[in-house]
Motif scaffolding. Structure first.
Motif, short mmCIF file in Angstrom:
data_model
loop_
_atom_site.label_atom_id
_atom_site.label_comp_id
_atom_site.label_asym_id
_atom_site.label_seq_id
_atom_site.Cartn_x
_atom_site.Cartn_y
_atom_site.Cartn_z
N GLU A 246 1.03 -1.27 -0.01
CA GLU A 246 -0.15 -0.26 -0.18
C GLU A 246 0.90 1.22 0.14
N PRO A 247 0.47 2.29 -1.04
CA PRO A 247 1.40 3.61 -0.83
C PRO A 247 0.72 4.62 0.47
N GLY A 252 2.37 8.75 -3.69
CA GLY A 252 2.77 7.27 -3.14
C GLY A 252 4.01 7.06 -3.18
N ARG A 253 5.08 7.88 -2.78
CA ARG A 253 6.39 7.55 -2.97
C ARG A 253 6.68 6.68 -2.00
N VAL A 255 5.93 2.98 -0.29
CA VAL A 255 5.06 1.93 -0.43
C VAL A 255 5.62 0.84 0.81
N ASP A 279 12.32 9.70 2.18
CA ASP A 279 11.92 8.75 3.14
C ASP A 279 13.28 8.32 4.06
N GLY A 294 6.83 8.70 3.37
CA GLY A 294 5.91 9.48 2.53
C GLY A 294 6.38 11.01 2.25
#
Ligand SMILES: *Cc1c(COP(=O)(O)O)cnc(C)c1O
Length: 354
Positions: A246-247, A252-253, A255, A279, A294
């Motif tokens: 899931e992002p 959606g950097r 995941v 991140d 994120g």
């Protein structure tokens, strides 16, 4: 109430000021331009008032704010004045001013003043941004003297690369400064924070510490015993679990690669926390290390709480301060601590005297 706030430790500020003055010797103007690098110029100046030899700001309006707040110590205008009206006002408020180019010199010569002003004559020793170069310094000094409007003339210069201890540039700038000012009487001032900490050869009558007052060491080795003045902090405002694949957040950097417990923190780029950090950028949650996951958004950012099962709603999150050096965040964001500190906004500011 939204928990985002900047805590300003005024005793750390005083500690850093004394460290600067002891290291350098002589006297030190505390540089409080740009709202004291985001820390609150008047509050910082008041905290240092009984001890500091004087203050430096960029321009007149910054100095007038201090004068209006009861700061009667010397205040130097690092950019000098921009027009004749400013010159008269600066003289009225007994401000010291840098004179760094021909037009400022002409203004001084032409404008009648109520009383003499103290001038810091700036020498361009190689930064090539402001100041009189080489042979022009002596004549500029003579004209100031001949104007009959100047009290004391301090000779100054500014270093471009004092934070690079392996380079010769700072010593070359010093040599050019010495050559340009040879034979001229008066006090000298050359050292910014990096020179105070890294270049014992660059100690003269007046130091001009800025960033080090706020506890961000400009030298690569650090370890100079500075104390962080600002703690930028907030708290976890929501927690959720996301499943592998899931992002998270804009674009959606991030995941999730494993079941991930995400803490949502009330702090974003509109508060001055940099959007550009990747991140993995460190944060401290109740004193324990965690990381940003994120993209940072305007009002919120997200952190990884997977390894911190005790952390949750309301847990305190330090974005920078004692536990997370602001230099570390600056590096992650591709900038310098100066810019991050100056950019803090919208959050509540609280002053503590530990
Ligand atoms: C801003 C400034 C300083 C302070 O620099 P730091 O790197 O923050 O110590 C000193 N001198 C001049 C002329 C400045 O403009």
């Amino acid at each position: 109430m939204r928990p985002a706030r900047a805590l300003i430790d005024l005793s750390a500020l005083r500690h850093n000021y004394h460290l600067a003055r002891e290291r350098h010797g002589g006297r030190a103007l505390a540089v409080v331009k740009a709202n004291a690098y985001g820390h609150g110029a008047l509050r910082c100046a008041r905290a240092l008032h009984d001890e500091a030899d004087g203050f430096a700001v960029a321009f007149l309006a910054e100095a007038l704010e201090l004068r209006a707040g009861g700061i009667d110590a010397p205040i130097l205008l690092l950019e000098g004045v921009f027009d004749v009206a400013e010159l008269a006002e600066a003289a009225r408020h007994r401000l010291w001013m840098v004179v760094h180019h021909e037009e400022q010199l002409r203004m001084l010569e032409r404008t009648p003043l109520a009383g003499p002003v103290d001038v810091w004559l700036k020498v361009n020793s190689g930064m090539n941004r402001a100041g009189f170069v080489g042979d022009a310094v002596g004549p500029a000094w003579q004209r100031l003297q001949a104007s009959g409007k100047v009290g004391r003339i301090v000779l100054m210069t500014h270093f471009a690369r004092a934070d690079e201890p392996e380079r010769e540039t700072t010593l070359e700038q010093l040599q050019r400064f010495e050559a340009a000012t040879a034979g001229l009487p008066g006090e000298r001032s050359v050292a910014n924070s990096a020179a105070i900490l890294g270049w014992p050869q660059a100690r003269r009558d007046w130091a001009r510490p800025g960033i080090l007052l706020y506890g961000a060491d400009p030298m690569p080795a650090e370890g100079n015993g500075l104390r962080a003045v600002m703690t930028l902090e907030s708290a976890v405002m929501a927690v959720r679990e996301i499943a592998p694949g899931e992002p998270l957040g804009y674009g959606g950097r991030f995941v999730a690669e494993r079941p991930t417990r995400v803490g949502l923190v009330a702090m974003g780029y509109a508060d001055g926390y940099p959007r550009t950090v990747p991140d993995g950028t460190p944060v401290a949650v109740e004193g324990r290390a965690s990381r940003i996951i994120g993209r940072v958004s305007m009002d919120m950012l997200t952190i990884d709480l997977t390894e911190l099962p005790d952390a949750g709603l309301g847990s305190r999150v330090e974005l920078w301060g004692d536990q997370v050096p602001v230099n570390r965040i600056a590096q992650a964001a591709g900038t310098i601590a100066y810019e991050l500190l100056c950019n803090v906004k919208r959050v509540g500011v609280e002053y503590v005297r530990r």
